[in-house]
Design a protein around this motif. Structure first.
Motif, PDB file in Angstrom:
ATOM      1  N   TYR A 156       0.854  -1.201   0.000  1.00 25.27           N
ATOM      2  CA  TYR A 156       0.000   0.000   0.000  1.00 25.27           C
ATOM      3  C   TYR A 156       0.887   1.248   0.000  1.00 25.27           C
ATOM      4  O   TYR A 156       2.051   1.184   0.374  1.00 25.27           O
ATOM      5  CB  TYR A 156      -0.920  -0.013   1.215  1.00 25.27           C
ATOM      6  N   THR A 185       1.176   3.452   1.978  1.00 22.65           N
ATOM      7  CA  THR A 185       1.757   3.684   3.308  1.00 22.65           C
ATOM      8  C   THR A 185       3.060   2.909   3.519  1.00 22.65           C
ATOM      9  O   THR A 185       3.732   3.094   4.526  1.00 22.65           O
ATOM     10  CB  THR A 185       0.789   3.189   4.395  1.00 22.65           C
ATOM     11  N   GLN A 237       2.984  -0.355   3.778  1.00 17.60           N
ATOM     12  CA  GLN A 237       2.534  -1.627   4.339  1.00 17.60           C
ATOM     13  C   GLN A 237       2.523  -2.717   3.259  1.00 17.60           C
ATOM     14  O   GLN A 237       1.892  -2.541   2.222  1.00 17.60           O
ATOM     15  CB  GLN A 237       1.117  -1.443   4.882  1.00 17.60           C
ATOM     16  N   ALA A 265      -5.367 -15.183   9.933  1.00 18.21           N
ATOM     17  CA  ALA A 265      -5.631 -14.266  11.042  1.00 18.21           C
ATOM     18  C   ALA A 265      -5.980 -12.865  10.540  1.00 18.21           C
ATOM     19  O   ALA A 265      -5.768 -12.542   9.370  1.00 18.21           O
ATOM     20  CB  ALA A 265      -4.393 -14.189  11.935  1.00 18.21           C
ATOM     21  N   SER A 266      -6.496 -12.044  11.422  1.00 16.74           N
ATOM     22  CA  SER A 266      -6.779 -10.652  11.095  1.00 16.74           C
ATOM     23  C   SER A 266      -5.483  -9.980  10.622  1.00 16.74           C
ATOM     24  O   SER A 266      -4.437 -10.153  11.231  1.00 16.74           O
ATOM     25  CB  SER A 266      -7.318  -9.965  12.348  1.00 16.74           C
ATOM     26  N   GLY A 267      -5.578  -9.265   9.510  1.00 16.61           N
ATOM     27  CA  GLY A 267      -4.400  -8.578   8.969  1.00 16.61           C
ATOM     28  C   GLY A 267      -3.543  -9.449   8.065  1.00 16.61           C
ATOM     29  O   GLY A 267      -2.522  -9.000   7.541  1.00 16.61           O
ATOM     30  N   ALA A 268      -3.957 -10.703   7.846  1.00 10.09           N
ATOM     31  CA  ALA A 268      -3.154 -11.626   7.025  1.00 10.09           C
ATOM     32  C   ALA A 268      -3.157 -11.256   5.538  1.00 10.09           C
ATOM     33  O   ALA A 268      -2.288 -11.693   4.788  1.00 10.09           O
ATOM     34  CB  ALA A 268      -3.667 -13.056   7.202  1.00 10.09           C
ATOM     35  N   GLY A 269      -4.163 -10.463   5.126  1.00  9.20           N
ATOM     36  CA  GLY A 269      -4.199 -10.025   3.727  1.00  9.20           C
ATOM     37  C   GLY A 269      -5.400 -10.532   2.933  1.00  9.20           C
ATOM     38  O   GLY A 269      -5.457 -10.358   1.711  1.00  9.20           O
ATOM     39  N   LYS A 270      -6.394 -11.104   3.607  1.00 11.47           N
ATOM     40  CA  LYS A 270      -7.533 -11.701   2.906  1.00 11.47           C
ATOM     41  C   LYS A 270      -8.307 -10.663   2.083  1.00 11.47           C
ATOM     42  O   LYS A 270      -8.565 -10.859   0.900  1.00 11.47           O
ATOM     43  CB  LYS A 270      -8.500 -12.366   3.915  1.00 11.47           C
ATOM     44  N   THR A 271      -8.695  -9.564   2.740  1.00 14.55           N
ATOM     45  CA  THR A 271      -9.483  -8.540   2.041  1.00 14.55           C
ATOM     46  C   THR A 271      -8.678  -7.951   0.890  1.00 14.55           C
ATOM     47  O   THR A 271      -9.202  -7.734  -0.209  1.00 14.55           O
ATOM     48  CB  THR A 271      -9.925  -7.447   3.033  1.00 14.55           C
ATOM     49  N   THR A 272      -7.397  -7.725   1.136  1.00 13.88           N
ATOM     50  CA  THR A 272      -6.534  -7.176   0.080  1.00 13.88           C
ATOM     51  C   THR A 272      -6.545  -8.101  -1.133  1.00 13.88           C
ATOM     52  O   THR A 272      -6.708  -7.640  -2.278  1.00 13.88           O
ATOM     53  CB  THR A 272      -5.097  -7.015   0.612  1.00 13.88           C
ATOM     54  N   ARG A 287      -9.800  -7.836  -2.989  1.00 14.87           N
ATOM     55  CA  ARG A 287      -9.907  -6.546  -3.690  1.00 14.87           C
ATOM     56  C   ARG A 287      -9.062  -6.531  -4.964  1.00 14.87           C
ATOM     57  O   ARG A 287      -9.419  -5.878  -5.951  1.00 14.87           O
ATOM     58  CB  ARG A 287      -9.510  -5.396  -2.766  1.00 14.87           C
ATOM     59  N   GLU A 315     -15.939 -12.304   4.422  1.00 10.08           N
ATOM     60  CA  GLU A 315     -16.558 -12.500   5.743  1.00 10.08           C
ATOM     61  C   GLU A 315     -18.071 -12.282   5.682  1.00 10.08           C
ATOM     62  O   GLU A 315     -18.620 -11.508   6.480  1.00 10.08           O
ATOM     63  CB  GLU A 315     -15.963 -11.506   6.762  1.00 10.08           C
ATOM     64  N   HIS A 325     -12.797 -16.142   8.965  1.00 10.21           N
ATOM     65  CA  HIS A 325     -11.969 -16.515  10.109  1.00 10.21           C
ATOM     66  C   HIS A 325     -12.406 -17.849  10.693  1.00 10.21           C
ATOM     67  O   HIS A 325     -11.753 -18.397  11.553  1.00 10.21           O
ATOM     68  CB  HIS A 325     -12.221 -15.534  11.279  1.00 10.21           C
TER      69      HIS A 325
END
Ligand SMILES: Nc1ncnc2c1ncn2[C@@H]1O[C@H](COP(=O)(O)OP(=O)(O)OP(=O)(O)O)[C@@H](O)[C@H]1O
Ligand SMILES: [Mg+2]
Length: 242
Positions: free
Chosen positions: A11, A13, A15, A36-43, A46, A163, A195
């Motif tokens: 990103y 930023t 990240q 886990a949360s932040g693992a990159g699933k949504t990214t 997208r 999710e 999750h």
């Protein structure tokens, strides 16, 4: 059907959300994406439906490089890939019909055809009789069904869901999962991020696991089989401290 080759996403930023991810989902598969949360699933989702573009690597959907599709052609990509979000993303001041009718209207289809499409999509999720209602008049599970109907309206070959059961109680979550399984049985390729390991183990299928932006597991699980506990590799270089 969906192929990723060495995909990285950084990103603006700095990240690093995805690091060297490669996999393939075959036509007609039901595939879970977990981690886990932040693992990159949504990214990852997208990138597939072109809400973002990869920093490196290639994503092919039906052999087409999605990052190379011109902006003006994105509505046509959205016709072959339906998307469902955790928070439904329905427009409160519009009726159920108007919410579901979004893509056909953007595509400029005529009114009679659009009405038929909306009726058919809502019928598939059991809500054809609620076309004139507003989202706030429906329960959470019903609102998610409307969001699924909206994603099915153009009969996409691929359905992506981020999710979709995360905001629902377990019983409703089970019903929504059943709906996705039914949609898959009728031929649509499904990629569903969750999750919920228990849900994945119950139904089995193709399971992709992300950890710290990397693909740490890619397996076919039989129903009732346990997922392995996986060690998450150190975060990719360049990631901002958590
Ligand atoms: N728009 C953005 N700009 C900068 N960093 C982002 C952005 N979106 C996500 N990230 C970061 O990228 C990483 C992956 O985020 P992502 O949302 O893809 O994870 P996730 O697996 O979907 O998590 P969750 O299970 O919590 O939804 C996280 O470290 C997150 O902070
Ligand atoms: Mg997410």
């Amino acid at each position: 059907m969906i192929q990723l080759f060495h995909v990285c996403k950084r990103y603006p930023t700095g990240q690093v959300a995805l690091d060297d991810v490669s996999f393939e989902i075959a036509k007609g598969e039901f595939c879970f994406l977990t981690g886990a949360s932040g693992a990159g699933k949504t990214t990852l989702l997208r990138l597939i439906f072109r809400e973002e573009t990869p920093s490196e690597g290639q994503i092919l959907v039906n052999g087409r490089n999605v990052a190379a599709i011109p902006r003006s052609k994105i509505p046509y990509l959205r016709r072959s890939i339906g998307v469902v979000f955790q928070d439904f993303r329905l427009i409160d001041r519009k009726t159920i019909f108007e919410n579901v009718d979004f893509l056909p209207r953007v595509l400029g289809l005529d009114a009679a055809r659009r009405k038929k499409m909306a009726f058919e999509a809502l019928r598939r999720v059991g809500l054809a009789h609620r076309m004139a209602a507003f989202p706030r008049q429906l329960s959470g599970g019903e609102q998610q069904r409307v969001a699924i109907a909206r994603s099915l309206i153009a009969e996409p070959e691929i359905l992506i869901a981020d999710e979709p059961t995360g905001n629902l109680d377990p019983e409703l979550a089970g019903e929504i999962l059943e709906l996705f399984l039914e949609i898959n049985r009728r031929g649509t390729t499904v990629l569903l991020a969750t999750h919920d390991r228990e849900m994945i183990e119950r139904v089995g299928r193709h399971v992709l696991t992300l950890g710290g932006g990397r693909l740490i597991d890619d397996r076919h699980l039989t129903p009732g089989e346990a997922l392995p506990s996986l060690a998450v590799p150190p975060s990719p270089a360049g990631e901002a401290p958590a």
